[in-house]
Each structure stands twice: as C-alpha cells, then as structure tokens.
Design a protein around this motif. Structure first.
Motif: not given
Length: 142
Positions: A3-12, A99-108
């Motif tokens: 999750i933290i990687e997805a947020i970091r990528t998103y906010l970048s 929204l951030p892409d959280l990968g398989e099995g999770k949807q922001a």
C-alpha cells in the motif's frame, strides 16, 4: 506492491510535490532543503468486514514536507498555503476517480484529507519547518 508503495507512486505524479524538486520518500525528510515524505499513521485498518469475506479497509498516512522557515509571515503563509493546494488536487483526483493502483485483490475507493496542513515542528537551527497533512486511503479487499 505494498500500500505504501502504491501511495508513493501515486503521489509522485502530484504537480505540487514535483515542484519541490525532491523525490517522494517514505519515513525520511532530508536534513537540508525542501523534501517530502509519506509516513504511515497508526489506525485500525478494518473499516468493515463483509459477510462472505473481504471488506473495506483504510490506510492512514501523513504527507510531511520540509520547507524553509523564518519569522517572515509571508514565507510561512506560503508554506501553509501549499497544503490547501495539495488538498484541492487530491479532491480533484477523487472526483476524476484517479486513485492509486493497489494491485490484485485490492481496489482503492477514495483518498481523502483528514486534517488541515499544519506546522509540526521547527529544526533547532530555526531554518526549516516540518509541515504535514494527514490523509487516508479507503480501499476494498476481496
């Protein structure tokens, strides 16, 4: 991806953060110069469990920024104003369903501001202030 990687990528990709000239880091602010970090906050991640499995979850975090600091009101107003612009950008992203892409099995489902931006602390040399704003990501798990 975490999750933290997805947020970091998103906010970048946030224009205000890009303008700082520093990469978005995790749990780290540089000693000198402008810098930005995302930092997880303690919170119960479970918002709601669904019958049959899965549910709604949350991930709370702070966006911390180090800005030059002084007794000049104009500089400190500009520092605080940064977070108003950031909050507007985040709200616009929600409206666009970007929204951030959280990968398989999770949807922001939503990313939101949970506090105003505020001065968190001042460096001992009084040259830099740490400002931050608190946020949370809501998401569903299968």
């Amino acid at each position: 991806m975490t999750i933290i990687e997805a947020i970091r990528t998103y906010l970048s990709d946030c224009p205000m953060l890009l303008n700082l000239g520093s990469r978005v880091k995790v749990d780290f602010l540089q000693e000198k110069g402008k810098s930005v970090s995302i930092e997880p906050l303690p919170v119960n991640p479970v918002v709601q469990n669904y019958i049959g499995g899965g549910g709604e979850r949350q991930y709370a975090f702070a966006v911390a920024v180090k800005f030059p600091y002084s007794d000049e009101a104009a500089m400190n107003v500009e520092n605080s104003g940064f977070f108003e612009e950031f909050a507007d950008w985040l709200e616009e992203q929600n409206d666009l369903d970007h929204l951030p892409d959280l990968g398989e099995g999770k949807q922001a489902t939503k990313i939101e501001i949970t506090s105003n931006g505020y001065l968190f602390g001042i460096a001992q040399n009084m040259k830099y202030g740490r400002y931050q704003i608190q946020c949370r990501l809501l998401y569903e798990v299968e």
